[in-house]
Design an enzyme around this catalytic site. Structure first.
Site, PDB file in Angstrom:
ATOM      1  N   ARG A 181     -13.820  -4.447  -9.869  1.00  0.00           N
ATOM      2  CA  ARG A 181     -14.214  -3.291  -9.060  1.00  0.00           C
ATOM      3  C   ARG A 181     -15.746  -3.182  -8.984  1.00  0.00           C
ATOM      4  O   ARG A 181     -16.306  -2.846  -7.951  1.00  0.00           O
ATOM      5  CB  ARG A 181     -13.579  -2.016  -9.603  1.00  0.00           C
ATOM      6  CG  ARG A 181     -12.048  -2.034  -9.414  1.00  0.00           C
ATOM      7  CD  ARG A 181     -11.362  -0.781  -9.925  1.00  0.00           C
ATOM      8  NE  ARG A 181     -11.608   0.373  -9.070  1.00  0.00           N
ATOM      9  CZ  ARG A 181     -11.006   0.575  -7.888  1.00  0.00           C
ATOM     10  NH1 ARG A 181     -10.151  -0.298  -7.423  1.00  0.00           N
ATOM     11  NH2 ARG A 181     -11.266   1.658  -7.196  1.00  0.00           N
ATOM     12  N   PHE A 230      -4.961   7.287   6.967  1.00  0.00           N
ATOM     13  CA  PHE A 230      -5.396   5.951   7.371  1.00  0.00           C
ATOM     14  C   PHE A 230      -4.333   4.877   7.124  1.00  0.00           C
ATOM     15  O   PHE A 230      -4.593   3.690   7.340  1.00  0.00           O
ATOM     16  CB  PHE A 230      -6.703   5.573   6.651  1.00  0.00           C
ATOM     17  CG  PHE A 230      -6.647   5.633   5.140  1.00  0.00           C
ATOM     18  CD1 PHE A 230      -6.110   4.585   4.393  1.00  0.00           C
ATOM     19  CD2 PHE A 230      -7.141   6.733   4.462  1.00  0.00           C
ATOM     20  CE1 PHE A 230      -6.065   4.631   3.017  1.00  0.00           C
ATOM     21  CE2 PHE A 230      -7.101   6.795   3.074  1.00  0.00           C
ATOM     22  CZ  PHE A 230      -6.564   5.740   2.349  1.00  0.00           C
ATOM     23  N   TYR A 251       0.817  -1.213   0.000  1.00  0.00           N
ATOM     24  CA  TYR A 251       0.000   0.000   0.000  1.00  0.00           C
ATOM     25  C   TYR A 251       0.857   1.273   0.000  1.00  0.00           C
ATOM     26  O   TYR A 251       0.373   2.330   0.411  1.00  0.00           O
ATOM     27  CB  TYR A 251      -0.932   0.012   1.209  1.00  0.00           C
ATOM     28  CG  TYR A 251      -2.177  -0.844   1.044  1.00  0.00           C
ATOM     29  CD1 TYR A 251      -3.159  -0.504   0.114  1.00  0.00           C
ATOM     30  CD2 TYR A 251      -2.397  -1.974   1.820  1.00  0.00           C
ATOM     31  CE1 TYR A 251      -4.308  -1.261  -0.035  1.00  0.00           C
ATOM     32  CE2 TYR A 251      -3.543  -2.743   1.686  1.00  0.00           C
ATOM     33  CZ  TYR A 251      -4.498  -2.378   0.754  1.00  0.00           C
ATOM     34  OH  TYR A 251      -5.644  -3.122   0.608  1.00  0.00           O
ATOM     35  N   ARG A 275     -18.928  -5.749  -1.168  1.00  0.00           N
ATOM     36  CA  ARG A 275     -18.724  -4.839  -0.035  1.00  0.00           C
ATOM     37  C   ARG A 275     -20.040  -4.418   0.615  1.00  0.00           C
ATOM     38  O   ARG A 275     -20.123  -4.285   1.830  1.00  0.00           O
ATOM     39  CB  ARG A 275     -17.920  -3.622  -0.499  1.00  0.00           C
ATOM     40  CG  ARG A 275     -16.429  -3.951  -0.705  1.00  0.00           C
ATOM     41  CD  ARG A 275     -15.727  -2.878  -1.466  1.00  0.00           C
ATOM     42  NE  ARG A 275     -14.278  -2.978  -1.394  1.00  0.00           N
ATOM     43  CZ  ARG A 275     -13.460  -2.266  -2.174  1.00  0.00           C
ATOM     44  NH1 ARG A 275     -13.957  -1.416  -3.053  1.00  0.00           N
ATOM     45  NH2 ARG A 275     -12.155  -2.389  -2.050  1.00  0.00           N
ATOM     46  N   THR A 322     -15.678   1.559  -2.363  1.00  0.00           N
ATOM     47  CA  THR A 322     -14.774   1.312  -1.227  1.00  0.00           C
ATOM     48  C   THR A 322     -15.526   1.300   0.101  1.00  0.00           C
ATOM     49  O   THR A 322     -15.278   0.446   0.956  1.00  0.00           O
ATOM     50  CB  THR A 322     -13.684   2.409  -1.182  1.00  0.00           C
ATOM     51  OG1 THR A 322     -13.029   2.437  -2.451  1.00  0.00           O
ATOM     52  CG2 THR A 322     -12.656   2.138  -0.091  1.00  0.00           C
ATOM     53  N   HIS A 333     -10.016  -6.222  -1.792  1.00  0.00           N
ATOM     54  CA  HIS A 333      -9.244  -5.201  -2.490  1.00  0.00           C
ATOM     55  C   HIS A 333      -9.194  -5.569  -3.967  1.00  0.00           C
ATOM     56  O   HIS A 333      -9.225  -6.747  -4.314  1.00  0.00           O
ATOM     57  CB  HIS A 333      -7.813  -5.137  -1.943  1.00  0.00           C
ATOM     58  CG  HIS A 333      -6.891  -4.341  -2.819  1.00  0.00           C
ATOM     59  ND1 HIS A 333      -6.828  -2.960  -2.757  1.00  0.00           N
ATOM     60  CD2 HIS A 333      -6.044  -4.716  -3.811  1.00  0.00           C
ATOM     61  CE1 HIS A 333      -5.962  -2.535  -3.670  1.00  0.00           C
ATOM     62  NE2 HIS A 333      -5.474  -3.585  -4.318  1.00  0.00           N
TER      63      HIS A 333
HETATM   64  P1  CMP Z   1      -8.572  -0.826  -0.757  1.00  0.00           P
HETATM   65  O1  CMP Z   1      -9.291  -1.019  -2.047  1.00  0.00           O
HETATM   66  O2  CMP Z   1      -7.877  -2.016  -0.199  1.00  0.00           O
HETATM   67  O3  CMP Z   1      -7.502   0.347  -0.920  1.00  0.00           O
HETATM   68  C1  CMP Z   1      -7.051   1.115   0.179  1.00  0.00           C
HETATM   69  C2  CMP Z   1      -7.851   0.852   1.418  1.00  0.00           C
HETATM   70  O4  CMP Z   1      -7.743   1.793   2.447  1.00  0.00           O
HETATM   71  C3  CMP Z   1      -9.319   0.846   1.056  1.00  0.00           C
HETATM   72  O5  CMP Z   1      -9.622  -0.317   0.322  1.00  0.00           O
HETATM   73  C4  CMP Z   1      -9.982   0.940   2.428  1.00  0.00           C
HETATM   74  O6  CMP Z   1     -10.285  -0.312   2.988  1.00  0.00           O
HETATM   75  C5  CMP Z   1      -8.879   1.568   3.289  1.00  0.00           C
HETATM   76  N1  CMP Z   1      -9.329   2.822   3.918  1.00  0.00           N
HETATM   77  C6  CMP Z   1      -9.396   3.018   5.240  1.00  0.00           C
HETATM   78  N2  CMP Z   1      -9.831   4.261   5.489  1.00  0.00           N
HETATM   79  C7  CMP Z   1     -10.049   4.862   4.300  1.00  0.00           C
HETATM   80  C8  CMP Z   1     -10.504   6.149   3.918  1.00  0.00           C
HETATM   81  N3  CMP Z   1     -10.839   7.074   4.801  1.00  0.00           N
HETATM   82  N4  CMP Z   1     -10.611   6.417   2.600  1.00  0.00           N
HETATM   83  C9  CMP Z   1     -10.266   5.460   1.671  1.00  0.00           C
HETATM   84  N5  CMP Z   1      -9.819   4.211   1.985  1.00  0.00           N
HETATM   85  C10 CMP Z   1      -9.717   3.935   3.297  1.00  0.00           C
END
Ligand code: CMP
Length: 139
Positions: free
Chosen positions: A87, A59, A51, A104, A93, A117
């Site tokens: 997606r 975060f 990441y 989700r 998300t 993810h």
């Molecule tokens: P993912 O698709 O795994 O990519 C980054 C991850 O950060 C996202 O999914 C979320 O699970 C996590 N995340 C936690 N807090 C936030 C936030 N405030 N905004 C966006 N992603 C977040």
């Protein structure tokens, strides 16, 4: 539409709640070919490397702690337009904003604990597939 590959992760919240089978079933029903699949428990360092693009986000600490808190399943998925298709199958998300019927929305509990993810573009898919799978695993 071109055949693509994308990287999917079943996150620790989903794995820990026994939802890996349900999510793999949804992947099959959506029409993806599973090119490779494995279960692993990421170290904090491995989660931070994966990441790294989010390193400056507020975060980041919470995200990498969570992603290294339990087992995950990583998958290389193939389909026509696989990146967007996965997606769409996951949904937005934030589970509260995801469309009904998406993973989700149906299974996620918060923006952090959102079960899955997926890569967001061809260049990130190439990086993410290469992060978890060696070339010989993707034949
Ligand atoms: P993912 O698709 O795994 O990519 C980054 C991850 O950060 C996202 O999914 C979320 O699970 C996590 N995340 C936690 N807090 C936030 C936030 N405030 N905004 C966006 N992603 C977040």
């Amino acid at each position: 539409m071109a055949i693509e590959r994308t990287l999917a992760i079943i996150k620790p919240d989903a794995f820990g709640r026994g939802l890996a089978g349900e999510i793999v079933s949804r992947i099959n029903k959506a029409g993806f070919q599973i090119v490779a699949i494995k279960s692993m428990h990421l170290t904090r360092k491995e989660a931070e490397g994966f990441y790294a693009v989010h390193r400056e986000r507020g975060f980041f600490g919470e995200l990498t702690e969570f992603m290294s808190s339990g087992k995950v399943v990583v998958l290389a998925l193939q389909a026509e337009g696989a990146i967007l298709k996965w997606r769409d199958t996951m949904g937005a998300t934030d589970p509260a904003k995801a469309a009904p019927g998406t993973i989700r929305r149906d299974l996620g509990t918060s923006i952090g604990n959102n079960c899955t993810h997926g890569s967001d573009a061809p260049d990130t898919a190439a990086f993410e597939l290469g992060y978890f799978f060696a070339g010989y695993e993707l034949i």
